[in-house]
Design a protein around this motif. Structure first.
Motif, PDB file in Angstrom:
ATOM      1  N   ARG A  76      -0.735  -7.966  -2.274  1.00 60.10           N
ATOM      2  CA  ARG A  76      -1.259  -9.094  -1.492  1.00 60.10           C
ATOM      3  C   ARG A  76      -2.782  -9.155  -1.608  1.00 60.10           C
ATOM      4  NH1 ARG A  76      -2.320 -13.779  -0.201  1.00 60.10           N
ATOM      5  NH2 ARG A  76      -2.898 -14.240   1.943  1.00 60.10           N
ATOM      6  N   LEU A  77      -3.442  -8.011  -1.574  1.00 61.20           N
ATOM      7  CA  LEU A  77      -4.899  -7.964  -1.759  1.00 61.20           C
ATOM      8  C   LEU A  77      -5.280  -8.587  -3.093  1.00 61.20           C
ATOM      9  CD1 LEU A  77      -7.698  -6.530  -0.709  1.00 61.20           C
ATOM     10  CD2 LEU A  77      -7.170  -4.953  -2.572  1.00 61.20           C
ATOM     11  N   CYS A  78      -4.566  -8.207  -4.131  1.00 58.95           N
ATOM     12  CA  CYS A  78      -4.863  -8.724  -5.479  1.00 58.95           C
ATOM     13  C   CYS A  78      -4.626 -10.229  -5.546  1.00 58.95           C
ATOM     14  CB  CYS A  78      -4.018  -8.001  -6.514  1.00 58.95           C
ATOM     15  SG  CYS A  78      -4.464  -6.259  -6.717  1.00 58.95           S
ATOM     16  N   GLU A  79      -3.541 -10.680  -4.924  1.00 63.20           N
ATOM     17  CA  GLU A  79      -3.248 -12.108  -4.899  1.00 63.20           C
ATOM     18  C   GLU A  79      -4.332 -12.877  -4.153  1.00 63.20           C
ATOM     19  OE1 GLU A  79       0.384 -15.036  -3.354  1.00 63.20           O
ATOM     20  OE2 GLU A  79       0.054 -13.113  -2.404  1.00 63.20           O
ATOM     21  N   LYS A  80      -4.748 -12.325  -3.033  1.00 59.41           N
ATOM     22  CA  LYS A  80      -5.726 -13.005  -2.179  1.00 59.41           C
ATOM     23  C   LYS A  80      -7.078 -13.154  -2.853  1.00 59.41           C
ATOM     24  CE  LYS A  80      -7.355 -12.928   2.608  1.00 59.41           C
ATOM     25  NZ  LYS A  80      -7.152 -12.285   3.943  1.00 59.41           N
ATOM     26  N   PHE A  81      -7.487 -12.141  -3.610  1.00 59.71           N
ATOM     27  CA  PHE A  81      -8.834 -12.151  -4.189  1.00 59.71           C
ATOM     28  C   PHE A  81      -8.841 -12.297  -5.710  1.00 59.71           C
ATOM     29  CE2 PHE A  81      -9.385  -9.712  -0.161  1.00 59.71           C
ATOM     30  CZ  PHE A  81     -10.174 -10.649   0.477  1.00 59.71           C
ATOM     31  N   GLY A  82      -7.696 -12.588  -6.287  1.00 63.94           N
ATOM     32  CA  GLY A  82      -7.628 -12.819  -7.726  1.00 63.94           C
ATOM     33  C   GLY A  82      -7.908 -11.589  -8.557  1.00 63.94           C
ATOM     34  N   LEU A  83      -7.360 -10.449  -8.137  1.00 64.30           N
ATOM     35  CA  LEU A  83      -7.592  -9.194  -8.834  1.00 64.30           C
ATOM     36  C   LEU A  83      -6.362  -8.786  -9.646  1.00 64.30           C
ATOM     37  CD1 LEU A  83      -9.179  -7.190  -5.870  1.00 64.30           C
ATOM     38  CD2 LEU A  83     -10.341  -8.670  -7.524  1.00 64.30           C
ATOM     39  N   VAL A  84      -6.603  -7.987 -10.668  1.00 62.36           N
ATOM     40  CA  VAL A  84      -5.523  -7.412 -11.465  1.00 62.36           C
ATOM     41  C   VAL A  84      -5.360  -5.956 -11.012  1.00 62.36           C
ATOM     42  CG1 VAL A  84      -4.746  -6.784 -13.776  1.00 62.36           C
ATOM     43  CG2 VAL A  84      -6.043  -8.908 -13.417  1.00 62.36           C
ATOM     44  N   PRO A  85      -4.173  -5.545 -10.544  1.00 62.68           N
ATOM     45  CA  PRO A  85      -4.014  -4.183 -10.030  1.00 62.68           C
ATOM     46  C   PRO A  85      -4.545  -3.103 -10.964  1.00 62.68           C
ATOM     47  CG  PRO A  85      -2.044  -5.453  -9.570  1.00 62.68           C
ATOM     48  CD  PRO A  85      -2.925  -6.319 -10.449  1.00 62.68           C
ATOM     49  N   GLU A  86      -4.246  -3.220 -12.257  1.00 66.59           N
ATOM     50  CA  GLU A  86      -4.661  -2.201 -13.226  1.00 66.59           C
ATOM     51  C   GLU A  86      -6.166  -2.132 -13.403  1.00 66.59           C
ATOM     52  OE1 GLU A  86      -0.491  -3.060 -13.601  1.00 66.59           O
ATOM     53  OE2 GLU A  86      -2.231  -4.403 -13.605  1.00 66.59           O
ATOM     54  N   GLU A  87      -6.883  -3.110 -12.876  1.00 66.87           N
ATOM     55  CA  GLU A  87      -8.345  -3.122 -12.976  1.00 66.87           C
ATOM     56  C   GLU A  87      -9.007  -2.666 -11.677  1.00 66.87           C
ATOM     57  OE1 GLU A  87      -9.382  -7.068 -14.169  1.00 66.87           O
ATOM     58  OE2 GLU A  87      -8.682  -6.794 -16.236  1.00 66.87           O
ATOM     59  N   CYS A  88      -8.198  -2.121 -10.739  1.00 69.04           N
ATOM     60  CA  CYS A  88      -8.722  -1.718  -9.432  1.00 69.04           C
ATOM     61  C   CYS A  88      -8.618  -0.205  -9.237  1.00 69.04           C
ATOM     62  CB  CYS A  88      -7.931  -2.398  -8.320  1.00 69.04           C
ATOM     63  SG  CYS A  88      -8.083  -4.203  -8.280  1.00 69.04           S
ATOM     64  N   LEU A  89      -9.676   0.378  -8.669  1.00 72.93           N
ATOM     65  CA  LEU A  89      -9.646   1.756  -8.193  1.00 72.93           C
ATOM     66  C   LEU A  89      -9.543   1.699  -6.678  1.00 72.93           C
ATOM     67  CD1 LEU A  89      -9.986   4.856  -8.643  1.00 72.93           C
ATOM     68  CD2 LEU A  89     -12.442   4.497  -8.260  1.00 72.93           C
ATOM     69  N   PHE A  90      -8.509   2.315  -6.125  1.00 73.21           N
ATOM     70  CA  PHE A  90      -8.315   2.329  -4.679  1.00 73.21           C
ATOM     71  C   PHE A  90      -8.725   3.687  -4.131  1.00 73.21           C
ATOM     72  CE2 PHE A  90      -5.630   3.162  -0.919  1.00 73.21           C
ATOM     73  CZ  PHE A  90      -6.150   2.180  -0.101  1.00 73.21           C
ATOM     74  N   ILE A  91      -9.573   3.681  -3.095  1.00 71.99           N
ATOM     75  CA  ILE A  91     -10.155   4.903  -2.527  1.00 71.99           C
ATOM     76  C   ILE A  91      -9.704   5.045  -1.086  1.00 71.99           C
ATOM     77  CG2 ILE A  91     -12.330   6.069  -1.981  1.00 71.99           C
ATOM     78  CD1 ILE A  91     -13.419   3.808  -4.179  1.00 71.99           C
ATOM     79  N   ASP A  92      -9.014   6.143  -0.776  1.00 76.26           N
ATOM     80  CA  ASP A  92      -8.472   6.367   0.561  1.00 76.26           C
ATOM     81  C   ASP A  92      -8.434   7.862   0.822  1.00 76.26           C
ATOM     82  OD1 ASP A  92      -6.433   6.572   2.803  1.00 76.26           O
ATOM     83  OD2 ASP A  92      -6.288   4.408   2.455  1.00 76.26           O
ATOM     84  N   ASP A  93      -8.557   8.256   2.079  1.00 81.00           N
ATOM     85  CA  ASP A  93      -8.514   9.683   2.404  1.00 81.00           C
ATOM     86  C   ASP A  93      -7.087  10.211   2.512  1.00 81.00           C
ATOM     87  OD1 ASP A  93      -8.199   9.966   5.859  1.00 81.00           O
ATOM     88  OD2 ASP A  93      -8.447   8.029   4.889  1.00 81.00           O
ATOM     89  N   ARG A  94      -6.093   9.334   2.573  1.00 83.70           N
ATOM     90  CA  ARG A  94      -4.704   9.756   2.727  1.00 83.70           C
ATOM     91  C   ARG A  94      -3.961   9.635   1.390  1.00 83.70           C
ATOM     92  NH1 ARG A  94      -1.574   7.076   7.380  1.00 83.70           N
ATOM     93  NH2 ARG A  94      -0.228   8.869   6.925  1.00 83.70           N
ATOM     94  N   ALA A  95      -3.399  10.748   0.963  1.00 85.17           N
ATOM     95  CA  ALA A  95      -2.703  10.781  -0.332  1.00 85.17           C
ATOM     96  C   ALA A  95      -1.559   9.781  -0.382  1.00 85.17           C
ATOM     97  CB  ALA A  95      -2.192  12.195  -0.609  1.00 85.17           C
ATOM     98  N   VAL A  96      -0.864   9.587   0.731  1.00 86.91           N
ATOM     99  CA  VAL A  96       0.278   8.671   0.750  1.00 86.91           C
ATOM    100  C   VAL A  96      -0.166   7.237   0.483  1.00 86.91           C
ATOM    101  CG1 VAL A  96       0.211   8.313   3.263  1.00 86.91           C
ATOM    102  CG2 VAL A  96       2.359   7.995   2.019  1.00 86.91           C
ATOM    103  N   ASN A  97      -1.341   6.865   0.978  1.00 84.38           N
ATOM    104  CA  ASN A  97      -1.857   5.520   0.742  1.00 84.38           C
ATOM    105  C   ASN A  97      -2.316   5.338  -0.705  1.00 84.38           C
ATOM    106  OD1 ASN A  97      -1.367   4.847   3.406  1.00 84.38           O
ATOM    107  ND2 ASN A  97      -3.463   5.232   4.072  1.00 84.38           N
ATOM    108  N   VAL A  98      -2.890   6.383  -1.264  1.00 86.07           N
ATOM    109  CA  VAL A  98      -3.294   6.342  -2.667  1.00 86.07           C
ATOM    110  C   VAL A  98      -2.059   6.234  -3.557  1.00 86.07           C
ATOM    111  CG1 VAL A  98      -4.358   7.665  -4.532  1.00 86.07           C
ATOM    112  CG2 VAL A  98      -5.474   7.548  -2.292  1.00 86.07           C
TER     113      VAL A  98
END
Length: 202
Positions: A151-173
């Motif tokens: 949904r984030l990618c759809e909302k902002f016109g992003l390609v998932p494979e071009e995104c680095l996601f940074i989170d402190d919780r391993a499950v979210n990563v």
């Protein structure tokens, strides 16, 4: 190739310490503060609010019903302003984000947060550096559900494979990686994070 950086909020951009707020309303009584913490912040209702499934009033009524009368009286005020001393800029976050912004990285925020997120987003000192912000309750989705990253990618016109996601919780990563993003588990060290991001462009 990574072209976009997506940050979690709590324990990455902001320190999340609601027990401090519980202590304030418990007037230093640790036993009461622990009861408040369990009834409000450690209860599944907290995630339900983050998912947009219950509102503040219902959350408050439910929490009060789980507490003794004295503790229950503190719940409405605690829910109203817990973020005043329960959220603080994470040391090192501002410098890291501003450097990345200066280098031209497109920055985004994806956070599990309730509908009151706009009330405390000012705590993020680098909010002006982000091109887009999405919080879970507004979408009625919750990390680590794969759908919220897409949904984030759809909302902002992003390609998932071009995104680095940074989170402190391993499950979210892990959820982000299932959605096609590259993941980074934040361990509290923004300099280490910055060095890792720098390595992506070498």
């Amino acid at each position: 190739m990574i072209r976009n950086l997506v940050f979690d909020m709590g324990e990455v951009l902001l320190r999340y310490e609601p027990y401090v707020s519980c202590l304030r309303y418990a007037k230093g009584d640790n036993a009461m503060a622990k009861r408040l913490m369990e009834a409000v912040f450690n209860h599944p209702d907290w995630e339900k609010a983050d998912e947009g499934l219950i509102g503040l009033d219902e959350q408050g009524r439910n929490a009060a019903a789980r507490l003794d009368p004295e503790s229950a009286q503190a719940v409405p005020c605690l829910l109203r302003d817990w973020y005043l001393d329960g959220l603080w800029p994470y040391p090192g976050a501002e410098e890291c984000v501003r450097e990345l912004h200066k280098e031209g990285w497109p920055l985004y925020i994806l956070s599990n947060a309730c509908m009151r997120f706009p009330d405390f987003e000012y705590k993020i000192l680098t909010l002006d550096c982000f091109r887009g912000v999405m919080f879970s309750a507004a979408e009625k989705l919750l990390k680590p559900d794969t759908a919220i990253y897409l949904r984030l990618c759809e909302k902002f016109g992003l390609v998932p494979e071009e995104c680095l996601f940074i989170d402190d919780r391993a499950v979210n990563v892990a959820g982000a990686e299932v959605a096609g993003m590259k993941g980074y588990i934040f361990d509290g060290d923004h300099k280490k994070l910055k060095a890792y991001i720098d390595s992506l462009t070498r």
